[in-house]
Design a protein around this motif. Structure first.
Motif, PDB file in Angstrom:
ATOM      1  N   ILE A   1       1.241  74.957  64.216  1.00  0.00           N
ATOM      2  CA  ILE A   1       0.287  74.158  63.936  1.00  0.00           C
ATOM      3  C   ILE A   1      -0.224  73.560  62.285  1.00  0.00           C
ATOM      4  O   ILE A   1      -0.363  74.518  61.639  1.00  0.00           O
ATOM      5  CB  ILE A   1      -1.325  74.315  64.229  1.00  0.00           C
ATOM      6  N   PRO A   2      -0.019  72.410  62.017  1.00  0.00           N
ATOM      7  CA  PRO A   2       0.014  71.939  60.658  1.00  0.00           C
ATOM      8  C   PRO A   2      -1.376  72.495  60.066  1.00  0.00           C
ATOM      9  O   PRO A   2      -2.403  72.269  60.650  1.00  0.00           O
ATOM     10  CB  PRO A   2       0.142  70.286  60.345  1.00  0.00           C
ATOM     11  N   GLU A   3      -1.445  72.929  58.802  1.00  0.00           N
ATOM     12  CA  GLU A   3      -2.820  73.147  58.357  1.00  0.00           C
ATOM     13  C   GLU A   3      -3.293  72.037  57.167  1.00  0.00           C
ATOM     14  O   GLU A   3      -2.410  71.447  56.751  1.00  0.00           O
ATOM     15  CB  GLU A   3      -2.637  74.405  57.508  1.00  0.00           C
ATOM     16  N   VAL A   4      -4.543  71.424  57.610  1.00  0.00           N
ATOM     17  CA  VAL A   4      -5.058  70.202  56.755  1.00  0.00           C
ATOM     18  C   VAL A   4      -6.164  70.726  56.088  1.00  0.00           C
ATOM     19  O   VAL A   4      -6.983  71.427  56.732  1.00  0.00           O
ATOM     20  CB  VAL A   4      -5.498  69.077  57.837  1.00  0.00           C
ATOM     21  N   GLU A   5      -6.247  70.713  54.876  1.00  0.00           N
ATOM     22  CA  GLU A   5      -7.357  70.998  53.871  1.00  0.00           C
ATOM     23  C   GLU A   5      -8.568  70.645  54.231  1.00  0.00           C
ATOM     24  O   GLU A   5      -8.840  69.523  54.648  1.00  0.00           O
ATOM     25  CB  GLU A   5      -7.027  70.740  52.587  1.00  0.00           C
ATOM     26  N   ASN A   6      -9.576  71.665  54.506  1.00  0.00           N
ATOM     27  CA  ASN A   6     -10.899  71.081  54.742  1.00  0.00           C
ATOM     28  C   ASN A   6     -10.925  70.516  56.197  1.00  0.00           C
ATOM     29  O   ASN A   6     -11.845  69.797  56.484  1.00  0.00           O
ATOM     30  CB  ASN A   6     -11.474  70.443  53.651  1.00  0.00           C
TER      31      ASN A   6
ATOM     32  N   ILE B   1      -7.642  61.733  61.311  1.00  0.00           N
ATOM     33  CA  ILE B   1      -6.420  62.417  60.821  1.00  0.00           C
ATOM     34  C   ILE B   1      -5.683  62.636  62.299  1.00  0.00           C
ATOM     35  O   ILE B   1      -6.306  63.584  62.873  1.00  0.00           O
ATOM     36  CB  ILE B   1      -6.728  63.778  59.902  1.00  0.00           C
ATOM     37  N   THR B   2      -4.547  62.380  62.219  1.00  0.00           N
ATOM     38  CA  THR B   2      -3.663  62.492  63.581  1.00  0.00           C
ATOM     39  C   THR B   2      -2.160  62.821  63.323  1.00  0.00           C
ATOM     40  O   THR B   2      -1.557  62.245  62.130  1.00  0.00           O
ATOM     41  CB  THR B   2      -3.680  61.470  64.411  1.00  0.00           C
ATOM     42  N   TYR B   3      -1.774  64.210  63.915  1.00  0.00           N
ATOM     43  CA  TYR B   3      -0.323  64.398  63.648  1.00  0.00           C
ATOM     44  C   TYR B   3       0.456  64.181  64.918  1.00  0.00           C
ATOM     45  O   TYR B   3      -0.336  64.431  66.153  1.00  0.00           O
ATOM     46  CB  TYR B   3      -0.030  65.702  63.275  1.00  0.00           C
ATOM     47  N   ILE B   4       1.792  63.939  65.007  1.00  0.00           N
ATOM     48  CA  ILE B   4       2.294  63.565  66.224  1.00  0.00           C
ATOM     49  C   ILE B   4       3.590  64.427  66.494  1.00  0.00           C
ATOM     50  O   ILE B   4       4.209  64.831  65.177  1.00  0.00           O
ATOM     51  CB  ILE B   4       2.939  62.313  66.416  1.00  0.00           C
ATOM     52  N   CYS B   5       3.982  65.096  67.173  1.00  0.00           N
ATOM     53  CA  CYS B   5       5.070  66.050  67.664  1.00  0.00           C
ATOM     54  C   CYS B   5       6.415  64.992  67.972  1.00  0.00           C
ATOM     55  O   CYS B   5       6.383  64.181  68.735  1.00  0.00           O
ATOM     56  CB  CYS B   5       5.032  66.963  68.806  1.00  0.00           C
ATOM     57  N   SER B   6       7.279  65.024  66.932  1.00  0.00           N
ATOM     58  CA  SER B   6       8.399  63.866  67.166  1.00  0.00           C
ATOM     59  C   SER B   6       9.613  64.833  66.463  1.00  0.00           C
ATOM     60  O   SER B   6       9.571  65.450  65.354  1.00  0.00           O
ATOM     61  CB  SER B   6       8.212  62.796  66.157  1.00  0.00           C
ATOM     62  N   ASN B   7      10.764  64.930  67.351  1.00  0.00           N
ATOM     63  CA  ASN B   7      11.954  65.431  67.104  1.00  0.00           C
ATOM     64  C   ASN B   7      11.765  67.047  66.683  1.00  0.00           C
ATOM     65  O   ASN B   7      12.265  67.607  65.794  1.00  0.00           O
ATOM     66  CB  ASN B   7      12.698  64.787  65.682  1.00  0.00           C
TER      67      ASN B   7
ATOM     68  N   ASP C   1       3.363  64.719  71.965  1.00  0.00           N
ATOM     69  CA  ASP C   1       1.873  65.183  71.876  1.00  0.00           C
ATOM     70  C   ASP C   1       1.408  64.949  70.603  1.00  0.00           C
ATOM     71  O   ASP C   1       1.903  64.947  69.466  1.00  0.00           O
ATOM     72  CB  ASP C   1       1.908  66.720  72.171  1.00  0.00           C
ATOM     73  N   GLN C   2       0.113  64.686  70.385  1.00  0.00           N
ATOM     74  CA  GLN C   2      -0.669  64.444  69.381  1.00  0.00           C
ATOM     75  C   GLN C   2      -1.769  65.457  69.087  1.00  0.00           C
ATOM     76  O   GLN C   2      -2.241  66.210  69.866  1.00  0.00           O
ATOM     77  CB  GLN C   2      -1.506  63.018  69.189  1.00  0.00           C
ATOM     78  N   LEU C   3      -2.162  65.804  67.567  1.00  0.00           N
ATOM     79  CA  LEU C   3      -3.221  66.519  67.152  1.00  0.00           C
ATOM     80  C   LEU C   3      -3.971  65.735  66.578  1.00  0.00           C
ATOM     81  O   LEU C   3      -3.710  65.011  65.516  1.00  0.00           O
ATOM     82  CB  LEU C   3      -2.446  67.519  66.204  1.00  0.00           C
ATOM     83  N   ASP C   4      -5.424  65.825  66.857  1.00  0.00           N
ATOM     84  CA  ASP C   4      -6.226  65.255  66.235  1.00  0.00           C
ATOM     85  C   ASP C   4      -7.204  66.258  65.327  1.00  0.00           C
ATOM     86  O   ASP C   4      -7.475  67.292  65.941  1.00  0.00           O
ATOM     87  CB  ASP C   4      -7.416  64.563  67.032  1.00  0.00           C
ATOM     88  N   TYR C   5      -7.556  65.978  64.173  1.00  0.00           N
ATOM     89  CA  TYR C   5      -8.325  66.822  63.192  1.00  0.00           C
ATOM     90  C   TYR C   5      -9.695  66.459  63.053  1.00  0.00           C
ATOM     91  O   TYR C   5      -9.988  65.102  62.716  1.00  0.00           O
ATOM     92  CB  TYR C   5      -7.576  67.121  62.009  1.00  0.00           C
ATOM     93  N   ASP C   6     -10.805  67.178  63.042  1.00  0.00           N
ATOM     94  CA  ASP C   6     -12.229  66.963  62.616  1.00  0.00           C
ATOM     95  C   ASP C   6     -12.220  67.542  61.195  1.00  0.00           C
ATOM     96  O   ASP C   6     -11.908  68.775  60.882  1.00  0.00           O
ATOM     97  CB  ASP C   6     -13.079  67.572  63.527  1.00  0.00           C
ATOM     98  N   CYS C   7     -13.055  66.821  60.219  1.00  0.00           N
ATOM     99  CA  CYS C   7     -13.175  67.445  58.997  1.00  0.00           C
ATOM    100  C   CYS C   7     -14.649  68.498  59.088  1.00  0.00           C
ATOM    101  O   CYS C   7     -15.168  68.375  59.884  1.00  0.00           O
ATOM    102  CB  CYS C   7     -13.951  66.353  58.043  1.00  0.00           C
TER     103      CYS C   7
END
Length: 540
Positions: A344-349, A381-387, A365-371
């Motif tokens: 899982i990507p680490e997003v600061e704060n 802030i959203t990441y997507i699983c691609s390739n 698949d997508q990952l949504d982040y909450d501050c």
């Protein structure tokens, strides 16, 4: 003919060798010294030497010599002439008068020509020799140095021990005793005592001070110790614990040292070596004798686990079966699951939102982040699983939330004491102007997730209070009225007086209010009669 002679003269006159003359000229000056008579001559060539003699009252440990080399004087011995001094080493029972060059003490130094007067202190002590001794130019005394007789002087030195504080004094007579204490880390089976008898110290009792010994070190399960410094487990001996094969040291320190009070540090512990399999969210292991399927599997050396992948389109890259070695490492590189997104990507704060969490992630698949608390982002802030890898789809970084500009207060101002720019957790402190004081319980406010905490503080004018007894009066001032309680501003002066038979004012009549809210002098009182206090507030 006359012109030919002139030309010949010019040629001869200007054909003289113009090179630098050989030899050393300027004699070096040496502080407090002069060239010896035997070294003096009109000129000096390479290889010549200059010897110096120290002036009267000065001396040098080595001869000071310069040598002429390459037309320059070079110092052969780097010594200097220092002033000659006579040194008087006084015993514990001896004193000297104050001289021009020194003071009484264990060591007195004086210049040649100076005289000091010596005396003895202590019961039965007499000076053997001349009382007055004079320093000669060679640094020697004119007469043999005297000594004090009739008592004990030089304190005996005892190895690894020192004289106890209770035994120390200026002089010792026959019958006096010296008790010794062993130094730190040493001990003696008996107290060490010397006695002054017939003007000399005699050992009365005691053995030598030997290094203290610690108890035999404790053994530890699955390990043993070895001595790495010292011997026989005495003071400052260090031992080191080593774990058996298949076990590893789990304590912060693997050494113990014998100190004055015993072994330092805690007894270390050896734990069994284990191999740890950190499984990704899409990986599973079979059940082994030592562990169970889960995100973290620990097994002993020699054990084998079987790994597999779960999830759409995932395959295991590497060996299915891996075996734990005695070093705590796996026998082959740890395999991984491919064909999806794992770490899982680490997003600061920020942290992954609860709604986005699941066991495995496939392409699309997508990952949504909450501050995190106290932080905010203008975009989701959203990441997507691609390739088979995570790619940022949108969103800015999570920055500290900002509070509105703080409010000002009458007769006061604020300053930042922690943080900056009025962002989350910035703290400001309110300070009242001169002549005003803080009346609120808290004088600080901190920027929280929802804005500034605490109430806005208040500054009130500083006032001096005069609490008058029933027999006391004050004049009317600009700020108050006659009565049991008079309030005035800083800089104001009130005049006090007493009323009633036989009463007098003890203290200053006129008192002035300071900027601190205190009076400039102690508050006076009425004495000499019965003094009553007001039972209720009265205004005049």
């Amino acid at each position: 003919m006359r012109s030919s002679f002139a030309i010949l003269c010019v040629w001869i006159c200007f054909s003289v060798d113009a090179s630098t003359p050989n030899g050393c000229f300027e004699i070096p000056e040496v502080e407090n010294a002069e060239v010896s008579q035997s070294s003096r001559k009109d000129n000096y060539s390479d290889g010549d030497q200059l010897d110096y003699d120290c002036k009267h009252g000065y001396a040098s440990p080595l001869k000071i010599t310069y040598i002429c080399s390459n037309n320059n004087w070079t110092k052969s011995h780097a010594e200097k002439c220092s002033q000659v001094m006579c040194v008087a080493n006084l015993t514990i029972n001896m004193r000297s008068d104050v001289t021009e060059d020194g003071h009484p003490g264990p060591k007195v130094s004086v210049r040649p020509g100076r005289t000091i007067t010596l005396s003895c202190v202590g019961k039965g002590k007499k000076l053997q020799g001349q009382r007055k001794i004079t320093c000669l130019s060679n640094g020697k005394w004119k007469v043999p140095f005297p000594k004090c007789v009739g008592g004990c002087f030089e304190i005996p030195e005892v190895e690894n021990a020192e004289v106890s504080q209770s035994s120390r004094k200026d002089n010792y007579s026959d019958g006096d005793q010296l008790d010794y204490n062993c130094k730190h880390g040493y001990a003696s089976p008996q107290n060490i005592t010397y006695i002054c008898s017939n003007d000399k110290w005699t050992k009365l009792r005691g053995a030598k001070c030997s290094l203290k010994r610690c108890e035999l070190p404790e053994d530890i399960p699955n390990g043993q110790y070895t001595i790495v410094n010292g011997s026989n487990f005495v003071f400052r001996t260090t031992i080191k614990y080593i774990c058996r094969d298949g076990y590893q040291m789990m304590s912060r320190s693997d050494t113990r040292t014998c100190q004055d009070g015993g072994w330092d540090n805690q007894l270390p512990a050896c734990e069994e070596v284990m191999c740890v399999a950190n499984l990704t969210i899409n990986m599973r292991s079979d059940v082994t004798e030592d562990g169970h399927p889960g995100p973290k599997v620990s097994v002993r050396p020699g054990r084998t686990i079987t790994l597999s992948c779960v999830g759409k389109g995932l395959e295991l890259q590497g060996q299915r079966k891996i075996t734990c070695l005695s070093t705590g490492e796996w026998d082959v590189p740890f395999p991984k699951c491919v064909g999806g997104c794992f770490e899982i990507p680490e997003v600061e704060n920020a942290e992954v939102s609860q709604s986005s969490r699941k066991d495995n992630y496939s392409n699309g698949d997508q990952l949504d982040y909450d501050c995190k608390h106290g932080y905010a982002s203008p975009l989701k802030i959203t990441y997507i699983c691609s390739n088979d890898k995570w790619t940022k789809l949108r969103g800015a970084k999570c920055s500290l939330k900002r509070c509105e500009l703080p409010e000002d207060i009458p007769n006061g101002q604020y300053t930042i004491v922690n943080g900056s720019n009025f962002v989350f957790r910035t703290t400001i402190k309110y300070i009242c102007r001169d002549g005003y004081q803080m009346m609120s319980r808290s004088d600080t406010r901190t920027c929280q997730d929802g804005g500034w905490d605490n109430q806005l503080p208040a500054c009130e004018e500083v006032m001096c209070v005069a609490n008058l007894t029933i027999n006391m009066r004050s004049d009317v001032t600009e700020d108050g009225h006659l009565g049991p309680k008079v309030l005035v501003r800083p800089g104001r002066t009130i005049t006090l007086s007493c009323v009633g038979k036989g009463l007098e004012l003890q203290g200053q009549r006129k008192i002035t209010c300071l900027s601190t809210g205190e009076w400039d002098v102690p508050f006076p009182k009425c004495v000499g009669g019965k003094v009553h206090r007001f039972t209720s507030l009265v205004f005049f």
